[in-house]
Design an enzyme around this catalytic site. Sequence first.
Site, PDB file in Angstrom:
ATOM      1  N   SER A   1      -4.122  -6.125   4.053  1.00  0.00           N
ATOM      2  CA  SER A   1      -3.566  -6.095   2.710  1.00  0.00           C
ATOM      3  C   SER A   1      -2.049  -6.112   2.824  1.00  0.00           C
ATOM      4  CB  SER A   1      -4.007  -4.822   1.978  1.00  0.00           C
ATOM      5  OG  SER A   1      -3.292  -4.658   0.766  1.00  0.00           O
TER       6      SER A   1
ATOM      7  N   TYR B   1      -4.493   4.089   1.775  1.00  0.00           N
ATOM      8  CA  TYR B   1      -4.979   2.726   1.973  1.00  0.00           C
ATOM      9  C   TYR B   1      -3.948   1.898   2.725  1.00  0.00           C
ATOM     10  CZ  TYR B   1      -6.573  -1.985   0.644  1.00  0.00           C
ATOM     11  OH  TYR B   1      -6.989  -3.298   0.655  1.00  0.00           O
TER      12      TYR B   1
ATOM     13  N   LYS C   1      -4.267   0.074   6.472  1.00  0.00           N
ATOM     14  CA  LYS C   1      -4.119  -1.361   6.690  1.00  0.00           C
ATOM     15  C   LYS C   1      -2.981  -1.658   7.668  1.00  0.00           C
ATOM     16  CE  LYS C   1      -7.497  -2.725   4.084  1.00  0.00           C
ATOM     17  NZ  LYS C   1      -8.701  -3.382   4.666  1.00  0.00           N
TER      18      LYS C   1
END
Length: 261
Positions: A152, A166, A170
């Site tokens: 991402s 998150y 990533k």
Amino acid sequence: MTGSPVPQQLFDLAGRVAVVTGSTRGIGRAIVDGLSGAGASVVVSSRKQDRCDEVAAQIQAAGGTAVGIACHVGEWDAVPRFVDAVVRHYGRIDVLFNNAGINPPVQDVNAVSIELWRKVFNVNVEGALRMSQCIAPVMRDGGGGSIVNVGSMEGYCPSHERSVVYGASKAALRNLTVSMANTWSPWAVRVNLLCPGPFATEMLLEAEQAFPGALDLLAGMNPQHRVADLREIVGPALYLASDASSFVTGDDIAVSGGMRK
């Protein structure tokens, strides 16, 4: 070869078996549909068997070859059993997309608990590691393959505090991708990272409902000033899965409307 057309067969996946985790919705669903359309026999996988069966049946109805096999990638010991089931069914694995991931909303970095941190890293990083560990030897024995970790743009710079865990996961996956590529290159296994920007996934649409204005915020972060349609991930996915990217490994490809890494 200057000016010569690119042979279409470079993108042809006929005769190959592709596994896509987290492929019953969102980006994973778009990728598994795209791989099937390019001729691959696909494995639809997520945590719920009924959803896997439903999507596999839809791909079959469209003329593709598909099977649904459920797996929770966050369960370390479940992954080898999943890989064994795929090999029993198809006999080989040529392509793996580690797409399964979670992104719980967190308003403040101070609110991150160790339980939340471990849950996200368990799925987003450890799941990709374990799946790749188990599938890379299968690819080696079959003459090579392509592993694509779905990252991402949040892995470069979190867009807001709600993505703190998150984004960190990533970023770790991006680093892990390079290590995998270096380790498995002698096996003719390529490993790359595909980094989407804002796509119109169910997760993002749910975020818009919870936090009105989220879509406009994300659209404003790329030069195209928009959120991408899910179909726009297919071309880059096919590139990394196929022989079109035969000299590409340890790299990351952004599909982000021009967002800066």
